[in-house]
Write an enzyme that holds these catalytic residues in place. Structure first.
Site, PDB file in Angstrom:
ATOM      1  CG  HIS A  33     -38.098 -27.918  41.536  1.00 20.18           C
ATOM      2  ND1 HIS A  33     -37.728 -27.602  42.822  1.00 20.18           N
ATOM      3  CD2 HIS A  33     -38.402 -26.738  40.921  1.00 20.18           C
ATOM      4  CE1 HIS A  33     -37.811 -26.292  42.984  1.00 20.18           C
ATOM      5  NE2 HIS A  33     -38.203 -25.744  41.853  1.00 20.18           N
ATOM      6  CG  ASP A  59     -36.971 -22.569  44.319  1.00 19.49           C
ATOM      7  OD1 ASP A  59     -37.084 -21.525  43.666  1.00 19.49           O
ATOM      8  OD2 ASP A  59     -37.737 -23.528  44.172  1.00 19.49           O
TER       9      ASP A  59
END
Length: 445
Positions: free
Chosen positions: A267, A318
């Site tokens: 991220h 994810d």
């Protein structure tokens, strides 16, 4: 057995070549690549369309696939989403996790993904009691990947705290080994296989106290293994770290030896200029997960600045809001366009590189992700005649793949020289939708 594939069009980074013959040796690696082969050689397997190296999904939580649609009801934040995620996590057993992961990894194969980085922290029974085999859950994931025909890097994750030193709450008991030393002892028993490599992960600076970070980093360093960490995904994480330690999460990781060339921050969304410089100067990688980051309203990370500073980029799905690495590549560019109101931050070739060679490198498969002699014969072929891609200029097939195609356009997938997907049908899991439906329904009863 030896086999030759004839690729109608192939991405030989950075160009598209027509008529490419790829010879595969007995060990599943490419032994020769010949260009300018206008017609399929006798006996060759024909892959019509645009063939790229197999895609690398550098960040996955397989069990999050069971959340799809359920978490789209109502509103909220990452933190309200997390409560629903905990409910699903509490229902998983080694058997049910194997069934779900097998179906999820088969879905990935259908999307052209030939390697996955599984960020794995569901280690124990829901009350925190270890299974008879302390790695039963990790072994279930490794077996699931084999049965789905893809490679896996099991990123065994240290998760010790509910937040900056506080004890795990009732939802997190199954995640924790108690200490980093106990974590290291357990995951040291995991063995690599032909299709599986073992890496490490720090869940986040919230979940691993500062005093424990060095143990995880040292374990990975001793094994030359990849090390991943959720980093600055939410502003609340940054604020909590500043309150607890007086530094940003990136600075804390740097102080405890976590950053480096085998480390990937996942991220990397809410960073200071100093954080970006630290990540870049240590050549720490960045895994962007745009479909999850936008689904959870986390924000748009500074991917352009990170890459310019020296951080290699990779891509992950994810939480599996969708499983489509082409969409992840496209979204990274298009999100940046929305933020800057300017186009063309990355070429199609650069985005494909993030989805292939750089993703594999982040997962500890540096030899993979390219179509060249010595590389594993991992290939994904994208149709150039679907309703999304028809009319494309072949020499611009990379642009077509990144900016128009979807996972539904993946026609053929080869892993280690073996056909795993042929004409859109999975060779090992015949009915992937039914496998997904059955596995997910079992978690709702």
């Amino acid at each position: 057995m030896q086999v030759t594939y004839w690729l109608e069009h192939a991405w030989l980074d950075p160009v598209v070549e027509p008529g490419v013959a790829v010879e595969v040796a007995d060990d599943g690696r490419i032994s020769a690549v010949r260009t300018g082969v206008e017609a399929p050689p006798p006996g060759a397997v024909v892959l019509r369309g645009f063939t790229v190296p197999g895609l690398a999904n550098a960040h996955s939580h397989a069990f999050h696939r069971a959340l799809r649609s359920t978490v789209q009801v109502g509103s909220g934040t990452f933190w309200t989403w997390r409560e629903i995620m905990y409910q699903v996590a509490s229902r998983l057993t080694p058997d049910s996790y194997h069934a779900l992961a097998r179906a999820v990894y088969a879905e990935m194969a259908l999307a052209g993904i030939t390697a996955v980085g599984e960020f794995h922290y569901l280690h124990h029974a829901p009350d925190g009691t270890p299974y008879d085999d302390p790695n039963a859950m990790g072994e279930a994931l490794i077996a699931a990947a084999a049965e789905a025909g893809i490679r896996i890097t099991l990123l065994d994750t240290a998760y010790l705290s509910s937040g900056f030193g506080a004890a795990p709450d009732r939802h997190q008991l199954r995640f924790s080994d108690g200490t980093a030393e106990a974590w290291a002892e357990r995951c040291s028993a995991l063995k690599e296989r032909e299709h599986a490599r073992i890496g490490a992960a720090v869940h986040s600076v919230r979940a691993v106290p500062a005093r424990e970070l060095g143990t995880v980093a040292a374990w990975a360093e001793a094994r030359r293994a990849p090390l991943h960490v959720h980093l600055s995904e939410q502003t609340a994480e940054n604020e909590g770290c500043l309150d607890a330690y007086g530094v940003t999460p990136t600075q804390l990781l740097a102080e405890h030896g976590v950053l480096g060339t085998r480390t990937t921050g996942v991220h990397n969304t809410h960073l200071t200029d100093g954080d970006i410089a630290l990540i870049g100067s240590t050549a720490t990688g960045t895994c962007m997960c745009p479909t999850t980051e936008r689904d959870l309203a986390d924000g748009i990370g500074p991917a352009v600045a990170l890459q310019r500073a020296g951080s290699p980029l990779s891509l992950g799905s994810d939480s599996h809001a969708v499983i489509d690495l082409l969409e992840e590549a496209r979204a990274m560019e298009l999100d940046e366009r929305l933020r800057t109101r300017r186009r063309g931050h990355w070429t199609a070739a650069a985005l494909l590189r993030a989805a292939t060679a750089d993703g594999h490198a982040a997962l500890g498969w540096p030899e993979a992700g390219r179509i060249e002699p010595g590389a594993p014969a991992d290939l994904a072929t994208i149709a150039l005649d679907s309703v999304r891609t028809a009319g494309a200029v072949p020499r611009l097939a990379a642009e077509t793949a990144v900016f128009a195609a979807t996972a539904s356009d993946v026609r053929d997938v080869v892993v280690g020289g073996r056909a795993v997907v042929r004409d859109g049908v999975h060779a090992l899991v015949p009915d992937v939708p039914s496998a997904l439906s059955t596995a997910i329904a079992a978690l709702r009863t």
